[in-house]
Design a protein around this motif. Sequence first.
Motif, PDB file in Angstrom:
ATOM      1  N   ALA A 109     -42.857  -9.117  -7.515  1.00 37.26           N
ATOM      2  CA  ALA A 109     -44.018  -8.382  -8.022  1.00 37.26           C
ATOM      3  C   ALA A 109     -44.942  -7.935  -6.897  1.00 37.26           C
ATOM      4  O   ALA A 109     -45.486  -6.827  -6.926  1.00 37.26           O
ATOM      5  N   GLY A 110     -45.119  -8.783  -5.892  1.00 34.25           N
ATOM      6  CA  GLY A 110     -46.024  -8.447  -4.800  1.00 34.25           C
ATOM      7  C   GLY A 110     -45.534  -7.324  -3.906  1.00 34.25           C
ATOM      8  O   GLY A 110     -46.314  -6.770  -3.123  1.00 34.25           O
ATOM      9  N   ASP A 111     -44.264  -6.958  -4.014  1.00 36.19           N
ATOM     10  CA  ASP A 111     -43.696  -5.896  -3.178  1.00 36.19           C
ATOM     11  C   ASP A 111     -43.619  -4.549  -3.884  1.00 36.19           C
ATOM     12  O   ASP A 111     -43.229  -3.548  -3.268  1.00 36.19           O
ATOM     13  N   VAL A 112     -43.964  -4.510  -5.157  1.00 38.82           N
ATOM     14  CA  VAL A 112     -43.798  -3.284  -5.943  1.00 38.82           C
ATOM     15  C   VAL A 112     -44.869  -2.271  -5.565  1.00 38.82           C
ATOM     16  O   VAL A 112     -46.062  -2.582  -5.533  1.00 38.82           O
ATOM     17  N   ASP A 113     -44.450  -1.048  -5.266  1.00 37.52           N
ATOM     18  CA  ASP A 113     -45.394   0.025  -4.938  1.00 37.52           C
ATOM     19  C   ASP A 113     -46.163   0.429  -6.188  1.00 37.52           C
ATOM     20  O   ASP A 113     -45.598   0.510  -7.286  1.00 37.52           O
ATOM     21  N   ARG A 114     -47.426   0.685  -6.004  1.00 41.99           N
ATOM     22  CA  ARG A 114     -48.269   1.060  -7.134  1.00 41.99           C
ATOM     23  C   ARG A 114     -47.734   2.333  -7.797  1.00 41.99           C
ATOM     24  O   ARG A 114     -47.366   3.296  -7.135  1.00 41.99           O
ATOM     25  N   GLY A 115     -47.694   2.334  -9.114  1.00 34.26           N
ATOM     26  CA  GLY A 115     -47.224   3.487  -9.866  1.00 34.26           C
ATOM     27  C   GLY A 115     -45.741   3.451 -10.170  1.00 34.26           C
ATOM     28  O   GLY A 115     -45.227   4.363 -10.838  1.00 34.26           O
ATOM     29  N   TYR A 116     -45.042   2.415  -9.697  1.00 32.80           N
ATOM     30  CA  TYR A 116     -43.610   2.301  -9.933  1.00 32.80           C
ATOM     31  C   TYR A 116     -43.277   0.972 -10.608  1.00 32.80           C
ATOM     32  O   TYR A 116     -44.007  -0.018 -10.446  1.00 32.80           O
ATOM     33  N   ALA A 117     -42.193   0.972 -11.339  1.00 37.77           N
ATOM     34  CA  ALA A 117     -41.677  -0.274 -11.891  1.00 37.77           C
ATOM     35  C   ALA A 117     -40.930  -1.024 -10.795  1.00 37.77           C
ATOM     36  O   ALA A 117     -40.497  -0.424  -9.802  1.00 37.77           O
ATOM     37  N   PRO A 118     -40.757  -2.338 -10.934  1.00 38.24           N
ATOM     38  CA  PRO A 118     -39.988  -3.079  -9.920  1.00 38.24           C
ATOM     39  C   PRO A 118     -38.562  -2.544  -9.819  1.00 38.24           C
ATOM     40  O   PRO A 118     -37.940  -2.191 -10.829  1.00 38.24           O
ATOM     41  N   CYS A 119     -38.057  -2.467  -8.594  1.00 39.88           N
ATOM     42  CA  CYS A 119     -36.655  -2.094  -8.411  1.00 39.88           C
ATOM     43  C   CYS A 119     -35.769  -3.237  -8.886  1.00 39.88           C
ATOM     44  O   CYS A 119     -36.104  -4.412  -8.726  1.00 39.88           O
ATOM     45  N   THR A 120     -34.648  -2.887  -9.479  1.00 37.88           N
ATOM     46  CA  THR A 120     -33.726  -3.880  -9.996  1.00 37.88           C
ATOM     47  C   THR A 120     -32.334  -3.637  -9.425  1.00 37.88           C
ATOM     48  O   THR A 120     -32.063  -2.595  -8.825  1.00 37.88           O
ATOM     49  N   GLY A 121     -31.462  -4.590  -9.631  1.00 34.89           N
ATOM     50  CA  GLY A 121     -30.074  -4.460  -9.209  1.00 34.89           C
ATOM     51  C   GLY A 121     -29.177  -5.264 -10.120  1.00 34.89           C
ATOM     52  O   GLY A 121     -29.594  -6.280 -10.694  1.00 34.89           O
ATOM     53  N   GLU A 122     -27.957  -4.824 -10.281  1.00 31.31           N
ATOM     54  CA  GLU A 122     -26.992  -5.524 -11.130  1.00 31.31           C
ATOM     55  C   GLU A 122     -25.618  -5.464 -10.477  1.00 31.31           C
ATOM     56  O   GLU A 122     -25.203  -4.399  -9.991  1.00 31.31           O
ATOM     57  N   ILE A 123     -24.944  -6.577 -10.445  1.00 31.91           N
ATOM     58  CA  ILE A 123     -23.581  -6.645  -9.922  1.00 31.91           C
ATOM     59  C   ILE A 123     -22.740  -7.372 -10.962  1.00 31.91           C
ATOM     60  O   ILE A 123     -23.127  -8.438 -11.455  1.00 31.91           O
ATOM     61  N   SER A 124     -21.599  -6.799 -11.315  1.00 29.66           N
ATOM     62  CA  SER A 124     -20.743  -7.433 -12.318  1.00 29.66           C
ATOM     63  C   SER A 124     -19.289  -7.399 -11.878  1.00 29.66           C
ATOM     64  O   SER A 124     -18.882  -6.553 -11.076  1.00 29.66           O
ATOM     65  N   PHE A 125     -18.522  -8.339 -12.405  1.00 34.38           N
ATOM     66  CA  PHE A 125     -17.088  -8.394 -12.128  1.00 34.38           C
ATOM     67  C   PHE A 125     -16.391  -9.100 -13.282  1.00 34.38           C
ATOM     68  O   PHE A 125     -17.028  -9.806 -14.082  1.00 34.38           O
ATOM     69  N   ARG A 126     -15.078  -8.893 -13.385  1.00 39.44           N
ATOM     70  CA  ARG A 126     -14.270  -9.468 -14.466  1.00 39.44           C
ATOM     71  C   ARG A 126     -13.553 -10.734 -13.995  1.00 39.44           C
ATOM     72  O   ARG A 126     -13.196 -10.865 -12.822  1.00 39.44           O
ATOM     73  N   LEU A 127     -13.350 -11.640 -14.937  1.00 45.66           N
ATOM     74  CA  LEU A 127     -12.568 -12.853 -14.679  1.00 45.66           C
ATOM     75  C   LEU A 127     -11.143 -12.590 -15.149  1.00 45.66           C
ATOM     76  O   LEU A 127     -10.799 -12.794 -16.321  1.00 45.66           O
ATOM     77  N   MET A 128     -10.319 -12.110 -14.235  1.00 45.21           N
ATOM     78  CA  MET A 128      -8.988 -11.635 -14.614  1.00 45.21           C
ATOM     79  C   MET A 128      -8.033 -12.767 -14.990  1.00 45.21           C
ATOM     80  O   MET A 128      -7.026 -12.534 -15.660  1.00 45.21           O
ATOM     81  N   ASN A 129      -8.307 -13.993 -14.558  1.00 44.15           N
ATOM     82  CA  ASN A 129      -7.445 -15.131 -14.902  1.00 44.15           C
ATOM     83  C   ASN A 129      -7.899 -15.845 -16.169  1.00 44.15           C
ATOM     84  O   ASN A 129      -7.334 -16.873 -16.534  1.00 44.15           O
ATOM     85  N   ASN A 130      -8.921 -15.301 -16.828  1.00 43.72           N
ATOM     86  CA  ASN A 130      -9.430 -15.915 -18.046  1.00 43.72           C
ATOM     87  C   ASN A 130      -9.394 -14.916 -19.199  1.00 43.72           C
ATOM     88  O   ASN A 130      -9.428 -13.704 -18.987  1.00 43.72           O
ATOM     89  N   THR A 131      -9.332 -15.434 -20.402  1.00 47.47           N
ATOM     90  CA  THR A 131      -9.427 -14.635 -21.613  1.00 47.47           C
ATOM     91  C   THR A 131     -10.443 -15.288 -22.537  1.00 47.47           C
ATOM     92  O   THR A 131     -10.911 -16.409 -22.278  1.00 47.47           O
ATOM     93  N   SER A 132     -10.757 -14.603 -23.618  1.00 47.57           N
ATOM     94  CA  SER A 132     -11.663 -15.201 -24.593  1.00 47.57           C
ATOM     95  C   SER A 132     -11.090 -16.499 -25.152  1.00 47.57           C
ATOM     96  O   SER A 132     -11.837 -17.407 -25.525  1.00 47.57           O
ATOM     97  N   GLY A 133      -9.744 -16.593 -25.188  1.00 43.45           N
ATOM     98  CA  GLY A 133      -9.103 -17.771 -25.760  1.00 43.45           C
ATOM     99  C   GLY A 133      -9.079 -18.987 -24.847  1.00 43.45           C
ATOM    100  O   GLY A 133      -9.240 -20.118 -25.315  1.00 43.45           O
ATOM    101  N   ASN A 134      -8.879 -18.770 -23.540  1.00 39.79           N
ATOM    102  CA  ASN A 134      -8.744 -19.943 -22.664  1.00 39.79           C
ATOM    103  C   ASN A 134     -10.033 -20.289 -21.909  1.00 39.79           C
ATOM    104  O   ASN A 134     -10.092 -21.302 -21.226  1.00 39.79           O
ATOM    105  N   LEU A 135     -11.055 -19.440 -22.025  1.00 36.32           N
ATOM    106  CA  LEU A 135     -12.323 -19.745 -21.364  1.00 36.32           C
ATOM    107  C   LEU A 135     -13.130 -20.694 -22.240  1.00 36.32           C
ATOM    108  O   LEU A 135     -13.269 -20.484 -23.439  1.00 36.32           O
ATOM    109  N   ASN A 136     -13.632 -21.761 -21.640  1.00 40.43           N
ATOM    110  CA  ASN A 136     -14.410 -22.738 -22.407  1.00 40.43           C
ATOM    111  C   ASN A 136     -15.687 -23.082 -21.642  1.00 40.43           C
ATOM    112  O   ASN A 136     -15.922 -22.606 -20.533  1.00 40.43           O
TER     113      ASN A 136
END
Length: 275
Positions: A109-136
Amino acid sequence: MLPDGFDPYEHLQSIFRMMHNRRVRYEFRDVGPDDWEPVLNTPRASLRVACTILDNDNSGMMEMRLWLFYVLLKKAQDFHPAIYGIPVPSFQEARKFKPQIQLYFQEDAGDVDRGYAPCTGEISFRLMNNTSGNLNEALARNYANKIKTLFSSGSGFVWKKGKVQCVYTDRERGYALRILCRTKAEGRRVIEQVLDIQNHSPDWKKLNVSENESAAAAYPTVPPNEFIFGKSRRTPRQRPIADVRFQYAVLHVHGMPHPVVLVDRSRIFREQLAT
């Protein structure tokens, strides 16, 4: 043990006043510093005085100040920015997918320039060795604890975003990463950290780096105004330079309407799997 003479209302009011007034001071920092002497000589100074909770306020006064700040001045909308999306059930009806981990970052919050929303970032990846069935839950907790170690330790992992784009593609292992950063070295550092969640080593021949010949002109720090919907408006920033800090990580599993919260530094969520 609570101290003798402990007053729950006074304690609550004190904590509430401290947290709320911190936001008010930041919002109206153009009016004056933290030790600013209240005056009513400008509209924004008057608003700052009206929004600031005082020690002798009763609960009604506190509610009025909150209503003014968060509702009438619309600061509550900062907690829920506008998004494009579709309901999770509708998406899952149309597409089946491998489990996905998403990491979220946000500018301090302290780094946000006045008049702008905070910058954000998102990183995603898939778990290729897992499925909905075997993930617990046990397997998910292993991922959560690894992310906590890599990204949540200390003050949180900081990703230095910028105008250089590093694209790392390894679909067999679930990666299609597009990392905006200041330098190629920073991009490699972030990619290495993400791959380490699954104990993967980078294969750098799968990395492509692109940098505009005139990045400052293509992605200006202060974007120009354009005539939009009847008036001159500031256009959105593209590839802003900002340090974004890790906030939380969630796991999306096909068949579950809500994500599993793995790690949460932001305290947005009530529970997390990380121990």
